[in-house]
Design a protein around this motif. Structure first.
Motif: not given
Length: 246
Positions: A155-184
């Motif tokens: 809802e904040s623009g990160y295109a996120a989802s979760t995946r189950e991998l046996g004994t762990a979860l993964q939180l995946c964010q397919g988009h980063c609204p602050v990518q250009q700033v976070a790169e620096q």
């Protein structure tokens, strides 16, 4: 010639998004503007331009309104004109990311790198105050909490989802609204990782970020031997044998 022009325009409407981009840009620049004026500038038929305009209206990127006339209106369909909506701005050049990066760079130059980290922590503190009630309402099950957090990120623009991998979860964010700033300024990613850990009540590990070249921001969430967050929050430490004897 007119028939050829109409056919070419129709094909352009169906297959060339470049023309629609030009229509949108002209409405931003000249609006309020009518279809006939746009058609003249683009060398298209008014009918072809109206197809583009209808699609942009349906997408919420421009708005249609009746032309206000001082004199009596003649017969036929009322004249219409078009103006851009805020949604159209997303398709235009935007230098806000560069401005934000410049501001953080100035902050680091004046107050030191730790000031950027403090800013990043303050930023996620605002998100945490908003996200925490929703995550807590999902209950103690880590999977439910992670899914609730993913929904909040989406809802904040990160295109996120979760995946189950046996004994762990993964939180995946397919988009980063602050990518250009976070790169620096990776402090933004570090603060967000801490936010995820606090909200889920477990130690998490960032495996990849879009800012560092990954196709997604991926966070590893362990699920083995995880006590419910509410239990960890309320459980008091047991006294040692020496303390008990005293």
């Amino acid at each position: 010639m007119q028939e050829l022009r109409e056919t070419t325009s129709t094909l352009d409407v169906d297959g060339d998004t470049g023309t629609r981009d030009r229509v949108r840009a002209l409405v931003v620049q000249r609006g309020p503007v009518g279809a006939s004026t746009l058609a003249e500038i683009l060398d298209l038929t008014p009918a072809a331009v109206r197809r583009h305009l209808a699609a942009l209206v349906q997408a919420g990127e421009i708005a249609e309104r009746a032309v206000i006339s001082a004199g009596p209106r003649g017969r036929g369909r009322p004249a219409r004109e078009y103006v851009a909506t805020p949604a159209a701005q997303h398709h235009l050049p935007n230098t806000s990311a560069a401005l934000a990066a410049d501001a953080l760079r100035h902050l680091a130059d004046v107050l030191g790198p730790e000031a950027v980290a403090e800013f990043a922590q303050a930023r996620v503190a605002t998100l945490e105050a908003t996200y925490r009630p929703v995550v807590e309402a999902a209950g103690d099950d880590l999977h439910d909490r992670a899914r609730a957090l993913a929904q909040l990120f989406s809802e904040s623009g990160y295109a996120a989802s979760t995946r189950e991998l046996g004994t762990a979860l993964q939180l995946c964010q397919g988009h980063c609204p602050v990518q250009q700033v976070a790169e620096q300024f990776p402090q933004l990613c570090e603060a967000e990782t801490g936010l995820i850990s606090r909200l889920l009540g477990v130690h998490v590990q960032r495996l990849a970020t879009i800012a560092s070249g990954g196709h997604a921001c991926t966070t590893h969430i362990p699920t083995i031997s995880v006590r419910p967050p509410s239990v960890r929050a309320t459980q008091q430490p047991q006294p040692s044998q020496k303390e008990a004897a005293e």
